[in-house]
Design a protein around this motif. Structure first.
Motif, PDB file in Angstrom:
ATOM      1  N   SER A 325       0.844  -1.189   0.000  1.00 30.05           N
ATOM      2  CA  SER A 325       0.000   0.000   0.000  1.00 30.05           C
ATOM      3  C   SER A 325       0.879   1.237   0.000  1.00 30.05           C
ATOM      4  N   ASN A 345      -3.193  -6.939  -5.631  1.00 30.35           N
ATOM      5  CA  ASN A 345      -4.256  -6.089  -5.125  1.00 30.35           C
ATOM      6  C   ASN A 345      -3.629  -5.126  -4.122  1.00 30.35           C
ATOM      7  N   VAL A 346      -3.573  -3.860  -4.466  1.00 29.80           N
ATOM      8  CA  VAL A 346      -2.796  -2.887  -3.692  1.00 29.80           C
ATOM      9  C   VAL A 346      -3.723  -1.884  -3.024  1.00 29.80           C
ATOM     10  N   GLY A 347      -3.187  -1.177  -2.015  1.00 34.80           N
ATOM     11  CA  GLY A 347      -3.980  -0.241  -1.236  1.00 34.80           C
ATOM     12  C   GLY A 347      -3.561   1.195  -1.435  1.00 34.80           C
ATOM     13  N   ASP A 349      -3.877   4.255   0.639  1.00 30.10           N
ATOM     14  CA  ASP A 349      -4.233   4.688   1.988  1.00 30.10           C
ATOM     15  C   ASP A 349      -3.861   6.140   2.245  1.00 30.10           C
ATOM     16  N   PHE A 368      -7.064  -2.366  -7.027  1.00 31.06           N
ATOM     17  CA  PHE A 368      -6.655  -1.502  -5.933  1.00 31.06           C
ATOM     18  C   PHE A 368      -7.851  -1.079  -5.094  1.00 31.06           C
ATOM     19  N   LYS A 369      -7.553  -0.822  -3.830  1.00 33.26           N
ATOM     20  CA  LYS A 369      -8.567  -0.410  -2.866  1.00 33.26           C
ATOM     21  C   LYS A 369      -8.196   0.961  -2.310  1.00 33.26           C
ATOM     22  N   GLY A 371      -8.621   2.942   0.594  1.00 27.78           N
ATOM     23  CA  GLY A 371      -9.014   2.622   1.953  1.00 27.78           C
ATOM     24  C   GLY A 371      -9.667   3.780   2.685  1.00 27.78           C
ATOM     25  N   GLY A 374      -7.749   6.845   2.596  1.00 28.57           N
ATOM     26  CA  GLY A 374      -7.231   7.208   1.286  1.00 28.57           C
ATOM     27  C   GLY A 374      -8.145   8.159   0.533  1.00 28.57           C
ATOM     28  N   SER A 405     -13.496   4.870   0.840  1.00 24.98           N
ATOM     29  CA  SER A 405     -13.061   6.122   1.468  1.00 24.98           C
ATOM     30  C   SER A 405     -14.218   7.113   1.569  1.00 24.98           C
TER      31      SER A 405
END
Length: 672
Positions: A325, A345-347, A349, A368-369, A371, A374, A405
């Motif tokens: 992340s 699968n990356v974050g 943040d 990707f997330k 968060g 983020g 988010s």
């Protein structure tokens, strides 16, 4: 000045005039016109720097002895040479070459009175009197590598054994370092590398052989000082083998280290141009050039994508980002000639800003997330969109984008999202190009296509998004799957290309008012029953398809819901079943006593699957207990039971005109 040959020629001429009455030809003149032929001799034949070179014009030809003047000149010399010629009118002169390379000398001979001239040019190749210095072992004291040879084809230094830098190593502009096979340069944790060239005098790190990608090992940096710098340099033909555990082969490997990179060409690696192994490395880059690397140009942690600038150039290929992340705010620049490839699968943040024109591709199941802490700002332009897509251009090629988010700054504008939905995004979520979970995001001019599941999915209320001027196409499930509180977030300009927006069960918000738009080339599909708890206006032409046993309720209460479904004769509002059979869905129940409830130019069909409420039988439309409805110009047809039911004995009130009925299985109208 004229030389002795001229004096002899004059005396001979006088003697001939006084002693002879005629020439053999009878004219007293030569039959051939005079000529000059310039000839340059030099010695030694293989000159070296700092050794005299002799120039001699004495073998120039003057067959009729007319005499000539001499002029020497230096017409070309190596870069950085300060040599000049002196005594340039003498037949023999000297000069001392100061740098290796080619010196071009010109000789002109002339008899100006007769208008006769000739010249000659020769190139004198000078080799260095110095020799290439061999390097190996540890550098434990501060050292400087100086530029020995001006000719870049001649290495100043040859690495014959691995070099470990444990002090400060300064590399001067113009230095050329060649490496023997599989050898490299390591900047240890207590070392410093300062290799700063100039635009016209670059530093070169390359293999002794420059025909094989991956000939030498590369530069490995483990030093965490901001003094490390490689600028105006070339690093080529490295990446013969791994720099260590968890590393692949690369021209440069950076491990928990810092280095400034600018105006440097990284090419012909046997694998990666640049590689990091984990977060914690810092390597800001500017105006770099990447080309001809056998694998990808870079393989770095997701938190390090911001180090690649738009001023750098690539000959195609990718910058790969691997898992984890972000560690700080990140600006992802558009790549000039390349794309980003995300491998995991990356974050996100932190605040992540993505520049217009950026293209990001994802491998299988990567995504990707954004968060809870983020923020994403992906703002493209109409002619320069930001693209999120799969490496493979097939539905389900990658996972998709998860937005969790609550930041009010989340925005995707002029963005394309395609071919996501490889696996379920999270618990309670399905496959989708994008998931919005208790989040806020502005979606403007977004294209969402080719999902193996939904285009966009939410799981519950609590998310706030706006969707304007967007496009959906070829998503295998519904284009959107949303909560009833989110129906009003969709505008009537977004093109659904004959797709639908699935609304799953629940209630609208309890207060205020909103409008449900007529979807552009789209249908609302209610897969579960929905309760209207506030004032809802429905635009003319809106089409609703209802799933099995689904009911639309306009609720009662101290602050009752309100429905204002106002169509036109040419653009009616339609409530129908997803399947076009009687009893495909349950029907519409008006339980609200608001005098603002109104239906005009509405069609209700294929309802009546089961009772609408206790003491309210099955039918297309029911007005319950103390409810009120003004209804006009409405068609009620194909019910599996009653068409229209009104419970007058419990206070239900209807003001109705011009209602038509067709093929309802029980009575068209039931008043009880």
């Amino acid at each position: 000045m004229k030389y002795l040959v001229t004096v002899i020629a004059v005396i001979a001429s006088v003697f001939l005039i006084q002693g002879c009455s005629s020439s053999p030809s009878g004219s007293g003149k030569s039959t051939n016109p005079p000529t000059l032929d310039a000839v340059i001799d030099h010695s030694p034949s293989l000159p070296e720097t700092n050794v005299e070179v002799n120039l001699d014009a004495g073998n120039s030809k003057d067959e009729q002895n007319i005499g000539y003047d001499i002029q020497w000149s230096l017409t070309n010399k190596p870069t950085n040479s300060s040599v000049t010629l002196s005594n340039t009118t003498q037949p023999k002169i000297k000069f001392i070459p100061d740098v290796a390379g080619d010196y071009e000398v010109k000789l002109e001979i002339e008899n100006s009175s007769k208008g006769i001239i000739d010249d000659a040019t020769t190139t004198i190749s000078v080799i260095s009197s110095e020799s290439t210095i061999e390097l190996e072992g540890d550098i434990n004291t501060d050292s400087t590598l100086t530029d020995i040879f001006s000719e870049p084809s001649i290495p100043d230094y040859l690495v014959v054994g691995d070099v470990d830098v444990n002090a400060k190593l300064t590399v001067d502009p113009g230095v050329v370092i060649h490496f023997k096979e599989n050898l490299g340069l390591k900047v240890a944790s207590d070392g410093i590398l300062s290799a700063v060239g100039t635009d016209s005098n670059r530093i070169i790190f390359t293999g002794e052989s420059q025909s094989v990608n991956g000939f030498w090992k590369g530069i490995n940096i483990y030093s965490n000082t901001v003094e490390n710098a490689i600028k105006y340099a070339e690093i080529s033909y490295g990446g013969s083998k791994s720099a260590g555990t968890y590393f692949e082969a690369a021209n440069i490997t950076i491990d928990q280290a810092k280095v400034q990179l600018a105006n440097t060409k990284i090419s012909n690696s046997g694998m990666f141009g640049i590689q990091t192994r984990r977060s914690g490395s810092e390597f800001p880059m500017e105006n770099m050039e990447f080309s001809s690397n056998d694998d990808e140009h870079a393989y770095v942690h997701i938190s390090q994508l911001g180090y690649f600038d738009s001023g750098s150039s690539f000959d195609g290929g990718y910058v790969e980002g691997f898992g984890g992340s972000t560690k700080a705010d990140l600006d992802i620049s558009v790549l000039n000639g390349a794309k980003y490839s995300i491998l995991d699968n990356v974050g996100f943040d932190h605040l992540v800003t993505i520049d217009a024109g950026t293209q990001i591709e994802f491998v299988a199941d990567a995504g990707f997330k954004v968060g809870n802490n983020g923020t994403i700002k992906a703002i493209g332009a109409a002619n320069n969109k930001i693209i999120f897509t799969g490496t493979a251009k097939t539905p389900g090629a990658w996972r998709g984008i998860f937005i969790g988010s609550p930041s009010v700054d989340n925005i995707l504008k002029h963005v394309e999202i395609s071919y996501g939905g490889s696996i379920n995004m999270a618990t309670y979520f399905n496959k989708a190009n994008m998931v919005i979970d208790r989040a806020k995001v502005e979606l403007d001019n977004v294209e969402i296509t080719g999902s193996a599941g939904y285009g966009i999915q939410t799981r519950r209320n609590g998310s706030t998004f706006t969707l304007t001027n967007s496009l959906f196409d070829n998503n295998q499930n519904s284009d959107m799957r949303i909560h009833p509180t989110q129906v009003d977030f969709i505008d009537n300009l977004t093109n659904f290309n004959d797709g639908d927006v699935e609304v799953y069960g629940g209630d609208t918000e309890a207060t205020g008012s909103e409008t449900w738009s007529n979807l552009n080339n789209g249908t609302f599909y209610f897969s579960s029953s929905v309760s209207i708890e506030k004032e809802v206006s429905i635009e003319a032409g809106t089409l609703f398809e209802m799933g099995t046993d689904v009911k639309l309720l306009v609720s009662s209460g101290t602050d009752p819901g309100v429905i204002k479904a106002i169509g036109t004769s040419s653009n009616p509002i339609i409530f129908t079943g997803r399947s076009k059979v009687k009893g495909a869905w349950r029907g519409v129940l008006i339980a609200s006593g608001s005098v603002d409830n109104e239906m005009d130019h509405v069609k209700i069909e294929y309802g009546g699957s089961s009772d609408l409420a206790t003491y309210m039988p099955a039918g297309n439309l029911g007005v319950y207990n103390d409810a009120y409805l003004t209804i006009s110009n409405t068609e009620i047809q194909n019910s599996a039971n009653y068409g229209f039911m009104v419970r007058e004995t419990r206070g239900a009130t209807v003001a109705g005109t011009n209602i038509t009925y067709l093929d309802n299985s029980n009575s068209d109208f039931y008043d009880y």
